[in-house]
Design an enzyme around this catalytic site. Structure first.
Site, PDB file in Angstrom:
ATOM      1  CB  VAL A 161       8.041  13.759  67.535  1.00  0.00           C
ATOM      2  CG1 VAL A 161       8.659  12.563  68.081  1.00  0.00           C
ATOM      3  CG2 VAL A 161       6.711  14.139  67.602  1.00  0.00           C
ATOM      4  CB  ALA A 185       9.606  16.800  71.833  1.00  0.00           C
ATOM      5  CD  GLU A 186      13.520  10.404  71.402  1.00  0.00           C
ATOM      6  OE1 GLU A 186      14.172   9.442  71.562  1.00  0.00           O
ATOM      7  OE2 GLU A 186      12.245  10.359  70.720  1.00  0.00           O
ATOM      8  CB  THR A 187      16.724  16.849  70.198  1.00  0.00           C
ATOM      9  OG1 THR A 187      16.506  15.917  69.015  1.00  0.00           O
ATOM     10  CG2 THR A 187      17.883  17.268  70.291  1.00  0.00           C
ATOM     11  CB  SER A 245      18.095  13.171  74.090  1.00  0.00           C
ATOM     12  OG  SER A 245      17.019  12.294  73.872  1.00  0.00           O
TER      13      SER A 245
END
Length: 127
Positions: A46, A49-51, A54
């Site tokens: 996760v 994925a968020e990195t 972003s």
């Protein structure tokens, strides 16, 4: 990009390629990213994925007047992994004025889908 002192540095996440609306990043499956039972930690997936979402969102906003932040993320963990490298490919699905939606596929070296994630990014005006 300065990774020093960030989660990217701590987890060994590296940027491979970034184009408008698409980001590719890698992360090792090692002692930094495994859960206590020896498998890739879902939270590490996760974070990867968020990195990726972003960084992709940051490239699509006006840095003088706007900021972007993760608003929501979900992840389906399809397959476990004990070692090696995983690669996240984030692609934009929706680019609105105040939100962006990204789909992130995380795959292993053989192309097997490890994690499928969707991340909604908020776009806000700087104050």
């Amino acid at each position: 990009m300065d990774m020093e002192g960030t989660l990217m540095e701590a987890l060994g996440i590296e940027l491979v390629k970034m184009t408008k609306g698409r980001v590719v990043m890698t992360m090792p499956v090692d002692e930094r990213t495994r859960q206590p039972f020896g498998y890739l930690h879902g939270g590490a997936s996760v974070a990867l994925a968020e990195t990726a979402a972003s960084l992709g969102a940051a490239a699509l906003i006006d840095p003088e007047t706007e900021l972007s932040f993760g608003l929501e993320i979900n992840a389906n963990h399809m397959k476990s992994k004990r070692e090696g490298i995983v690669t996240a490919t984030a692609e934009i699905e929706h680019h609105g004025r105040t939100t962006m939606v990204w789909t992130i596929n995380i795959r292993d070296e053989e192309g097997a889908l490890i994690c499928l994630s969707r991340c909604t990014m908020a776009v806000v005006k700087k104050r």
